[in-house]
Design a protein around this motif. Structure first.
Motif, short mmCIF file in Angstrom:
data_model
loop_
_atom_site.label_atom_id
_atom_site.label_comp_id
_atom_site.label_asym_id
_atom_site.label_seq_id
_atom_site.Cartn_x
_atom_site.Cartn_y
_atom_site.Cartn_z
N SER A 55 0.83 -1.20 0.00
CA SER A 55 0.00 0.00 0.00
C SER A 55 0.86 1.25 0.00
CB SER A 55 -0.92 0.00 1.22
OG SER A 55 -1.57 1.22 1.35
N CYS A 56 1.91 1.26 0.81
CA CYS A 56 2.81 2.41 0.88
C CYS A 56 3.51 2.62 -0.46
CB CYS A 56 3.81 2.21 1.99
SG CYS A 56 4.94 3.59 2.19
N LEU A 57 4.01 1.56 -1.06
CA LEU A 57 4.70 1.68 -2.35
C LEU A 57 3.75 2.17 -3.45
CD1 LEU A 57 6.94 -1.51 -2.31
CD2 LEU A 57 7.67 0.87 -2.14
N LEU A 58 2.55 1.63 -3.47
CA LEU A 58 1.58 2.07 -4.48
C LEU A 58 1.17 3.53 -4.26
CD1 LEU A 58 -0.70 -1.07 -4.75
CD2 LEU A 58 0.92 -0.23 -6.46
N SER A 59 1.03 3.93 -3.02
CA SER A 59 0.69 5.31 -2.71
C SER A 59 1.81 6.26 -3.14
CB SER A 59 0.41 5.46 -1.22
OG SER A 59 0.11 6.78 -0.91
N CYS A 60 3.05 5.88 -2.87
CA CYS A 60 4.19 6.70 -3.31
C CYS A 60 4.25 6.79 -4.82
CB CYS A 60 5.49 6.13 -2.76
SG CYS A 60 5.68 6.37 -1.00
N GLY A 61 3.97 5.69 -5.50
CA GLY A 61 3.95 5.71 -6.95
C GLY A 61 2.85 6.59 -7.51
N SER A 62 1.69 6.54 -6.89
CA SER A 62 0.58 7.38 -7.32
C SER A 62 0.89 8.85 -7.10
CB SER A 62 -0.69 6.98 -6.55
OG SER A 62 -1.75 7.83 -6.87
N ALA A 63 1.48 9.18 -5.96
CA ALA A 63 1.85 10.57 -5.68
C ALA A 63 2.94 11.06 -6.63
CB ALA A 63 2.30 10.72 -4.24
N ALA A 64 3.89 10.19 -6.95
CA ALA A 64 4.96 10.56 -7.88
C ALA A 64 4.39 10.81 -9.27
CB ALA A 64 6.03 9.47 -7.93
N TYR A 65 3.45 9.98 -9.69
CA TYR A 65 2.83 10.19 -11.00
C TYR A 65 2.07 11.51 -11.03
CZ TYR A 65 -0.33 9.92 -14.90
OH TYR A 65 -1.03 10.21 -16.04
N ASN A 66 1.31 11.80 -9.99
CA ASN A 66 0.57 13.07 -9.95
C ASN A 66 1.51 14.27 -9.92
OD1 ASN A 66 -1.99 11.96 -10.07
ND2 ASN A 66 -2.16 11.79 -7.86
N SER A 67 2.62 14.14 -9.21
CA SER A 67 3.60 15.22 -9.18
C SER A 67 4.21 15.43 -10.56
CB SER A 67 4.71 14.91 -8.18
OG SER A 67 4.18 14.83 -6.89
N TYR A 68 4.51 14.35 -11.24
CA TYR A 68 5.10 14.46 -12.58
C TYR A 68 4.09 15.04 -13.57
CZ TYR A 68 7.27 13.24 -16.99
OH TYR A 68 7.80 13.30 -18.24
N ALA A 69 2.85 14.61 -13.46
CA ALA A 69 1.82 15.09 -14.39
C ALA A 69 1.53 16.58 -14.20
CB ALA A 69 0.53 14.28 -14.21
N ASN A 70 1.68 17.07 -12.97
CA ASN A 70 1.38 18.47 -12.67
C ASN A 70 2.64 19.30 -12.43
OD1 ASN A 70 -1.47 18.13 -12.76
ND2 ASN A 70 -1.31 17.10 -10.79
N ARG A 71 3.76 18.87 -12.96
CA ARG A 71 5.03 19.54 -12.70
C ARG A 71 5.08 20.96 -13.22
NH1 ARG A 71 5.56 16.18 -16.90
NH2 ARG A 71 6.59 16.95 -18.78
N LYS A 72 4.34 21.28 -14.27
CA LYS A 72 4.37 22.63 -14.83
C LYS A 72 3.61 23.63 -13.96
CE LYS A 72 5.24 21.06 -19.39
NZ LYS A 72 5.28 21.32 -20.75
N ASP A 73 2.71 23.15 -13.15
CA ASP A 73 1.93 24.02 -12.27
C ASP A 73 2.57 24.19 -10.89
OD1 ASP A 73 -0.02 24.35 -14.23
OD2 ASP A 73 -1.08 22.54 -13.58
N LEU A 74 3.66 23.51 -10.64
CA LEU A 74 4.31 23.56 -9.34
C LEU A 74 5.07 24.87 -9.17
CD1 LEU A 74 5.11 22.05 -6.74
CD2 LEU A 74 7.10 21.22 -7.97
N GLN A 75 4.85 25.51 -8.05
CA GLN A 75 5.56 26.74 -7.72
C GLN A 75 6.55 26.40 -6.60
OE1 GLN A 75 2.66 29.69 -6.76
NE2 GLN A 75 1.65 29.54 -8.74
N LEU A 76 7.83 26.32 -6.95
CA LEU A 76 8.84 25.87 -5.99
C LEU A 76 8.98 26.82 -4.81
CD1 LEU A 76 11.66 24.45 -8.27
CD2 LEU A 76 10.10 23.21 -6.79
N LYS A 77 8.78 28.10 -5.00
CA LYS A 77 8.89 29.04 -3.88
C LYS A 77 7.85 28.75 -2.80
CE LYS A 77 10.88 32.93 -6.35
NZ LYS A 77 10.71 34.34 -6.74
N LEU A 78 6.70 28.24 -3.20
CA LEU A 78 5.66 27.91 -2.23
C LEU A 78 5.85 26.50 -1.67
CD1 LEU A 78 2.52 29.35 -4.04
CD2 LEU A 78 3.79 30.36 -2.15
N ALA A 79 6.40 25.59 -2.46
CA ALA A 79 6.51 24.19 -2.05
C ALA A 79 7.72 23.92 -1.17
CB ALA A 79 6.56 23.30 -3.29
N LEU A 80 8.80 24.63 -1.36
CA LEU A 80 10.02 24.33 -0.60
C LEU A 80 9.86 24.50 0.91
CD1 LEU A 80 12.88 25.63 -2.89
CD2 LEU A 80 12.32 23.28 -2.32
#
Length: 76
Positions: free
Chosen positions: A48-73
């Motif tokens: 479950s943990c591995l699948l959840s991390c994979g799902s979160a990584a995919y969502n992060s990759y799919a939305n990478r253009k909308d990420l604002q690093l100044k807010l996320a860091l």
């Protein structure tokens, strides 16, 4: 018939991903409803943990253009 447990794991993962995508949380809760019946408890929690991390990584990759690093860091 040996593929049937893998099919159930995949269906539970897709259901959990749908819940996660819809509500923003709940992947582990949904998946752990089914995993104890398919595998031992410790293995189910790890998968479950591995699948959840994979799902979160995919969502992060799919939305990478909308990420604002100044807010996320600061949150990281």
């Amino acid at each position: 018939m040996e593929y049937l447990p893998y099919l159930f794991v995949a269906l539970a993962a897709f259901g959990g991903a749908f819940v996660q995508r819809t509500s923003g949380f709940g992947f582990g809760i949904f998946v752990m409803l089914f995993f104890p019946y398919l595998m031992p408890h410790a293995s189910g929690a790890a998968v479950s943990c591995l699948l959840s991390c994979g799902s979160a990584a995919y969502n992060s990759y799919a939305n990478r253009k909308d990420l604002q690093l100044k807010l996320a860091l600061p949150l990281m």
